[in-house]
Design an enzyme around this catalytic site. Structure first.
Site, mmCIF file in Angstrom:
data_model
loop_
_atom_site.group_PDB
_atom_site.id
_atom_site.type_symbol
_atom_site.label_atom_id
_atom_site.label_comp_id
_atom_site.label_asym_id
_atom_site.label_seq_id
_atom_site.Cartn_x
_atom_site.Cartn_y
_atom_site.Cartn_z
ATOM 1 C CB CYS A 22 48.138 52.682 18.712
ATOM 2 S SG CYS A 22 49.319 52.913 17.214
ATOM 3 C CB CYS B 92 53.816 58.352 15.359
ATOM 4 S SG CYS B 92 52.408 58.174 16.466
ATOM 5 C CB THR C 250 51.650 50.452 14.374
ATOM 6 O OG1 THR C 250 52.101 49.739 15.187
ATOM 7 C CG2 THR C 250 50.523 51.292 14.789
ATOM 8 C CD GLU D 108 49.449 46.619 16.674
ATOM 9 O OE1 GLU D 108 48.514 45.795 16.870
ATOM 10 O OE2 GLU D 108 49.312 47.803 16.795
ATOM 11 C CG HIS E 233 58.296 55.057 17.012
ATOM 12 N ND1 HIS E 233 57.242 55.870 16.804
ATOM 13 C CD2 HIS E 233 57.747 53.746 17.138
ATOM 14 C CE1 HIS E 233 56.062 55.026 16.569
ATOM 15 N NE2 HIS E 233 56.518 53.712 17.059
ATOM 16 C CE1 TYR F 139 56.356 53.658 20.541
ATOM 17 C CE2 TYR F 139 55.094 52.621 22.576
ATOM 18 C CZ TYR F 139 55.649 52.781 21.308
ATOM 19 O OH TYR F 139 55.370 51.508 20.376
ATOM 20 C CB CYS G 205 50.798 58.030 21.895
ATOM 21 S SG CYS G 205 51.775 56.219 22.016
ATOM 22 C CD GLU H 212 51.842 50.146 19.574
ATOM 23 O OE1 GLU H 212 50.871 50.682 20.248
ATOM 24 O OE2 GLU H 212 51.911 50.279 18.654
HETATM 25 FE FE1 SF4 Z 1 50.841 53.973 18.037
HETATM 26 FE FE2 SF4 Z 1 52.083 55.611 20.022
HETATM 27 FE FE3 SF4 Z 1 53.657 54.200 17.934
HETATM 28 FE FE4 SF4 Z 1 52.066 56.528 17.559
HETATM 29 S S1 SF4 Z 1 54.053 56.291 18.836
HETATM 30 S S2 SF4 Z 1 52.451 54.535 16.372
HETATM 31 S S3 SF4 Z 1 50.320 56.257 18.738
HETATM 32 S S4 SF4 Z 1 52.292 53.420 19.509
HETATM 33 FE FE FE Z 2 54.248 51.782 18.373
#
Ligand code: SF4
Ligand code: FE
Length: 482
Positions: A98, A102, A189, A255, A290, A294, A296, A444
């Site tokens: 992570c 974001c 986060t 976190e 958000h 994801y 990510c 997560e």
């Molecule tokens: Fe972390 Fe993914 Fe959330 Fe961005 S979207 S803060 S990388 S978990």
């Molecule tokens: Fe997250």
């Protein structure tokens, strides 16, 4: 735009009140447990300067016309939304964890819409206030923590009925020049890698909860804010010195519980004040953005698939048909995730404020897939890796003058495969599926941006069920009134 080094230096200037293992951490940036997470955020700055990635990582500010880091941008088109998804995959694939930034981007975008809508209804001045704040964030290329999740106490009770009224963050005092807030935000986060904290409410609210309907932004080192770092599985391996036993030798996430103990917020940084009827909207908009973010996990999935293929080759089984099939399965699942985050962006639209917003049904479907597919990808990676991933002696045993020779002798697969490479890739798979990075890749994926049931509720609300019924009924000859 800052580069990675300037970002690191900017963090050194902050005076954060951070605790870990019961002790105050004075040098946050160099702390061996926290540092890998700072490295991951630093990459969001670094790649903005890279010719290969700058088209994805940067955007043009609609306020100043300047080139800015995309993490501070307000989406102005479908193309911006699609690039945001691509940026998530890119960074996930480069960090394997992570990268934290974001949440702030999603908070800024959600506030750009909600502040506009509150002003339209109540004639308030939140939107111009917000735009001034946004200009400050863009000019200074700041990392913001988007802080939504309250501790929530007894889940069956609304905020005002909790046995401790601070279990949801609330306004405790109103002054001529600002407000005083008390409460906490959990699972934050990247909190200690952030310059700013943007607080939002965590659920829809009614009039009795109006003191809890508050949104604001503060510098992260404001008086009265305390950070208590969360533990991660295998975190203290990072204290063993430079060792590949950590799995990911460069990056990580973190976190923290963020406590606000009677913290003063000046009016110019307040973006919602007791407009309880907009709390739900802000939550929904932040959550939908958000859920798109994801993307990510697709990037982290790329890393895990690459690791599984590597260990299969090292073990001499990469051509075995069931292994090949499992790798195909991992790729199919991962690319299906990619489809979702691209689709919700491609189907985006402008809201009255001008900000482009994702298709919320598709964003929720995407996140729902994320609560499942990474677990299956991780299961397949563990299947391919074999049990050695969890029974492997430490790097120190490998280096031991007494037993190192036995580790070398019995864990060598072929003279062509360097033993250390085999051990390193196994440690990376362990890290991603059981260790510190499993927080990001698995738990997560399950609970970040809302737990699975939250998406199911949104999906049930947003599908056009009447339309579907009509389609079916028409085809079988049911006429209206039948
Ligand atoms: Fe972390 Fe993914 Fe959330 Fe961005 S979207 S803060 S990388 S978990
Ligand atoms: Fe997250």
């Amino acid at each position: 735009m800052m580069n990675a080094r300037q970002y690191e230096e900017s963090l050194r200037k902050l005076n954060l009140n951070v605790y870990m293992f019961g002790e105050r951490i004075t040098n946050v940036v160099d702390n061996p447990i926290i540092r890998p997470s700072m490295n991951a955020v630093a990459l969001t700055y670094e790649l903005a300067h890279h010719p290969k990635s700058e088209a994805i990582m940067t955007a043009t500010s609609h306020l100043s016309g300047q080139k800015i880091n995309r993490f501070t941008h307000i989406h102005q088109s479908v193309d911006d939304l699609v690039k945001k998804s691509k940026m998530g995959r890119l960074l996930g694939s480069h960090t394997g964890c992570c990268f934290q930034r974001c949440v702030g981007m999603d908070a800024l975008n959600a506030l750009s819409m909600t502040t506009f809508d509150i002003d339209r209804k109540y004639g308030t001045e939140y939107h111009p206030r917000f735009l001034k704040y946004l200009a400050f964030v863009q000019e200074n290329d700041l990392t913001c923590d988007g802080a939504m999740t309250d501790p929530k106490g007894d889940r069956s009770l609304p905020p005002h009925q909790q046995h401790d009224p601070d279990l949801y963050l609330r306004v405790v005092e109103e002054k001529p020049d600002g407000i005083v807030v008390r409460g906490a935000k959990a699972h934050q986060t990247g909190a200690v890698n952030s310059h700013e904290i943007i607080v939002m409410p965590t659920i829809s609210m009614r009039q009795e909860d109006k003191d809890y309907a508050v949104s604001f932004a503060l510098p992260s080192d404001t008086d009265g804010i305390t950070y208590i770092m969360g533990r991660q599985s295998c975190d203290t391996r990072k204290l063993e010195g430079k060792t590949f036993d950590v799995g990911n030798v460069r990056y990580g996430g973190h976190e923290a519980l963020v406590v606000f103990d009677n913290v003063f917020v000046p009016w110019e940084r307040v973006f919602m004040f007791k407009e309880y009827d907009f709390a739900g909207q802000l939550v929904e908009q932040f959550a939908s953005y958000h859920r798109q973010s994801y993307a990510c996990k697709v990037g982290v999935g790329d890393v895990l698939i690459g690791a599984a293929q590597t260990i299969a080759e090292f073990n001499g089984v990469s051509k075995v048909s069931h292994i090949r099939d499992k790798i195909i399965e991992m790729n199919q699942l991962n690319e299906t995730l990619y489809c979702g985050c691209i689709a919700c962006a491609a189907e985006g639209h402008p809201e009255p404020s001008g900000t482009y917003y994702v298709n919320t049904l598709l964003a929720n479907v995407h996140k729902q897939n994320v609560t499942r597919f990474p677990y299956e990808i991780a299961r397949l990676a563990q299947d391919i890796a074999g049990g050695l991933m969890v029974t492997l002696p430490s790097e120190k045993d490998l280096l031991s003058p007494e037993v190192g020779k036995w580790v070398r002798k019995y864990y060598q697969t072929s003279p062509n495969v360097p033993l250390e490479s085999r051990l390193r890739i196994l440690r990376l798979i362990e890290n991603l599926t059981l260790g510190t990075a499993a927080v990001g890749y698995l738990t997560e994926s399950m609970h970040g941006a809302g737990s699975p049931q939250a998406q199911r509720i949104m999906i049930s609300r947003q599908v056009n069920m009447d339309g579907k019924k009509k389609l079916a009924q028409k085809l079988c000859g049911i006429t209206e009134g039948d």
